[in-house]
Design a protein around this motif. Structure first.
Motif, PDB file in Angstrom:
ATOM      1  N   ILE A   9       0.826  -1.209   0.000  1.00  0.00           N
ATOM      2  CA  ILE A   9       0.000   0.000   0.000  1.00  0.00           C
ATOM      3  C   ILE A   9       0.857   1.254   0.000  1.00  0.00           C
ATOM      4  CG2 ILE A   9      -1.671   1.321   1.382  1.00  0.00           C
ATOM      5  CD1 ILE A   9      -2.943  -1.277   2.190  1.00  0.00           C
ATOM      6  N   ASP A  90      -8.862  -6.863 -11.186  1.00  0.00           N
ATOM      7  CA  ASP A  90      -8.223  -5.817 -10.395  1.00  0.00           C
ATOM      8  C   ASP A  90      -8.601  -5.869  -8.926  1.00  0.00           C
ATOM      9  OD1 ASP A  90      -7.087  -4.374 -12.771  1.00  0.00           O
ATOM     10  OD2 ASP A  90      -9.226  -4.173 -13.247  1.00  0.00           O
ATOM     11  N   LEU A 146      -7.799  -4.092   1.737  1.00  0.00           N
ATOM     12  CA  LEU A 146      -7.961  -2.647   1.846  1.00  0.00           C
ATOM     13  C   LEU A 146      -8.868  -2.245   3.005  1.00  0.00           C
ATOM     14  CD1 LEU A 146      -8.424  -1.749  -1.930  1.00  0.00           C
ATOM     15  CD2 LEU A 146      -6.293  -1.890  -0.610  1.00  0.00           C
ATOM     16  N   ALA A 245      -7.418  -6.050  -3.357  1.00  0.00           N
ATOM     17  CA  ALA A 245      -6.822  -5.637  -4.629  1.00  0.00           C
ATOM     18  C   ALA A 245      -5.837  -6.712  -5.062  1.00  0.00           C
ATOM     19  CB  ALA A 245      -6.100  -4.299  -4.481  1.00  0.00           C
ATOM     20  N   TRP A 250      -1.704  -4.175  -8.294  1.00  0.00           N
ATOM     21  CA  TRP A 250      -1.418  -3.103  -7.343  1.00  0.00           C
ATOM     22  C   TRP A 250      -0.012  -2.563  -7.505  1.00  0.00           C
ATOM     23  CZ3 TRP A 250      -5.139  -0.607  -5.258  1.00  0.00           C
ATOM     24  CH2 TRP A 250      -5.020   0.099  -4.057  1.00  0.00           C
ATOM     25  N   GLN A 251       0.944  -3.428  -7.814  1.00  0.00           N
ATOM     26  CA  GLN A 251       2.322  -2.970  -7.948  1.00  0.00           C
ATOM     27  C   GLN A 251       2.512  -2.067  -9.153  1.00  0.00           C
ATOM     28  OE1 GLN A 251       5.217  -6.348  -7.502  1.00  0.00           O
ATOM     29  NE2 GLN A 251       5.888  -4.963  -5.894  1.00  0.00           N
ATOM     30  N   VAL A 253       0.250   0.193 -10.067  1.00  0.00           N
ATOM     31  CA  VAL A 253      -0.581   1.382  -9.873  1.00  0.00           C
ATOM     32  C   VAL A 253       0.264   2.459  -9.188  1.00  0.00           C
ATOM     33  CG1 VAL A 253      -2.657   2.286  -8.749  1.00  0.00           C
ATOM     34  CG2 VAL A 253      -2.653  -0.037  -9.689  1.00  0.00           C
ATOM     35  N   ASP A 257      -2.472   6.841  -6.657  1.00  0.00           N
ATOM     36  CA  ASP A 257      -3.728   6.167  -6.996  1.00  0.00           C
ATOM     37  C   ASP A 257      -4.021   5.038  -6.021  1.00  0.00           C
ATOM     38  OD1 ASP A 257      -4.207   7.844  -9.118  1.00  0.00           O
ATOM     39  OD2 ASP A 257      -3.403   6.475 -10.633  1.00  0.00           O
ATOM     40  N   ARG A 258      -2.977   4.341  -5.584  1.00  0.00           N
ATOM     41  CA  ARG A 258      -3.179   3.290  -4.584  1.00  0.00           C
ATOM     42  C   ARG A 258      -3.768   3.881  -3.307  1.00  0.00           C
ATOM     43  NH1 ARG A 258       2.078   1.545  -5.931  1.00  0.00           N
ATOM     44  NH2 ARG A 258       2.834   2.043  -3.834  1.00  0.00           N
ATOM     45  N   GLU A 259      -3.193   4.980  -2.869  1.00  0.00           N
ATOM     46  CA  GLU A 259      -3.666   5.610  -1.641  1.00  0.00           C
ATOM     47  C   GLU A 259      -5.101   6.108  -1.807  1.00  0.00           C
ATOM     48  OE1 GLU A 259      -0.757   8.575  -0.828  1.00  0.00           O
ATOM     49  OE2 GLU A 259       0.823   7.128  -0.364  1.00  0.00           O
ATOM     50  N   ALA A 262      -7.522   3.019  -1.848  1.00  0.00           N
ATOM     51  CA  ALA A 262      -7.627   2.463  -0.496  1.00  0.00           C
ATOM     52  C   ALA A 262      -8.461   3.381   0.408  1.00  0.00           C
ATOM     53  CB  ALA A 262      -6.230   2.256   0.092  1.00  0.00           C
TER      54      ALA A 262
END
Length: 329
Positions: A9, A90, A146, A245, A250-251, A253, A257-259, A262
């Protein structure tokens, strides 16, 4: 090296070039993320998933969006987990029944009488011990947890009128197939009978099963009140879901955008959690118009817990901590 949920994350996508990542979201690239879920349209989890998509689209001015596929349109939860592991899906909101069948520590949250009300469920899933259960997911499933979503405490519906808990003895009861539930209902003397969800209504109607256990929202959505005479409210178990996710996706992204994903996911599910607590009384009132609701005080709950924990504590030591925290809520 094992990559933790926290690293997924909060760290930048350093491994994107080294891994074969099928979905890479560049800063200005429009993308619709695909989210699979087992519950039918209209269920609170589905509504929350749709809300995440709406908020994501608004905050990114249309650059990111989510397409929600309900009612196992993309396959069973096991199939959706495989798709997330491969990076072809996804996001997936997966129940702890499926996750717990693979990871005993996650199954511990399904143990009976960890808490005894939906309001306490809402508190428990926000406690560090519950959030910590998600830390094993990257290594065990290749997914990132998440946030939690919840249901009401589960109840038992019966096709004939019953007097109380003792009447479950010998009853053919449709349950979720997770081992955590199977062990509990066997201790109550019931005969757990697995039946696919779409077939449950007819199975109750034609006598294939004597009863079923489920949460209130799903049961109202499926109108199980029309094939039931009694609801047994034990305040014993519940079935949360985890918003997941794909680790491979995720890796790729960007960190921002991940934050964002989430944060919006947790916000929508926090709202769903609070709404579930607030709406429980209304659902019970609606069910009570059609069937007899029996609130059961289980006098020998301690004995059942002791027998259950003999089975589960060796497999999931975290159950002891969950019980300790649950007792304080």
């Amino acid at each position: 090296m094992t990559i933790t949920r926290r690293q997924f994350i909060h760290t930048a996508a350093l491994g994107a070039a080294a891994l074969s990542v099928p979905t890479v979201l560049r800063a200005q690239e429009a993308k619709t993320l695909r989210l699979g879920i087992t519950t039918p349209p209209g269920h609170p989890w589905n509504n929350a998933a749709l809300k995440v998509g709406e908020m994501l689209k608004a905050e990114t001015k249309g650059r990111l969006d989510i397409a929600v596929f309900p009612a196992n349109q993309l396959g069973t939860e096991a199939a959706m987990l495989q798709q997330m592991q491969a990076g072809s899906l996804d996001l997936g909101w997966i129940m702890t029944a499926e996750l717990g069948s693979r990871i005993p520590a996650v199954a511990a949250i399904n143990a009976p009488w960890v808490v005894d009300s939906t309001a306490k469920v809402a508190k428990l899933v926000r406690e560090p011990v519950a959030m910590g259960l998600l830390d094993v997911l990257p290594a065990e499933t290749g997914t990132i947890g998440l946030a939690w979503g919840i249901t009401t405490m589960r109840v038992v519906f019966t096709a004939k009128e019953i007097g109380g808990l003792e009447d479950l003895n010998g009853m053919k009861l449709r349950i979720n197939t997770t081992p955590a539930y199977r062990d509990f209902y066997q201790l109550l003397g019931a005969a757990p009978t697995p039946i696919p969800t779409p077939a449950v209504f007819d199975a109750m109607s034609n006598g294939q099963v004597d009863g079923l256990e489920a949460d209130l929202d799903f049961s109202w959505n499926q109108r199980f009140d029309k094939v039931s005479k009694t609801m047994l409210k034990m305040n014993a178990i519940f079935m949360p879901c985890v918003a997941l996710a794909s680790g491979r996706v995720w890796q790729g992204v960007p960190a921002a955008d991940r934050e964002l994903i989430a944060r919006l996911t947790k916000a929508a599910l926090d709202e769903q959690i609070d709404a579930t607590v607030a709406n429980e009384g209304k659902l019970l009132e609606e069910f009570g118009k059609a069937i007899d609701i029996k609130e059961v005080q289980v006098t020998d709950a301690g004995k059942i817990i002791a027998e259950y924990d003999k089975i589960w504590l060796p497999k999931a030591p975290v159950l002891a901590e969950l019980r300790k925290v649950g007792a304080t809520l």
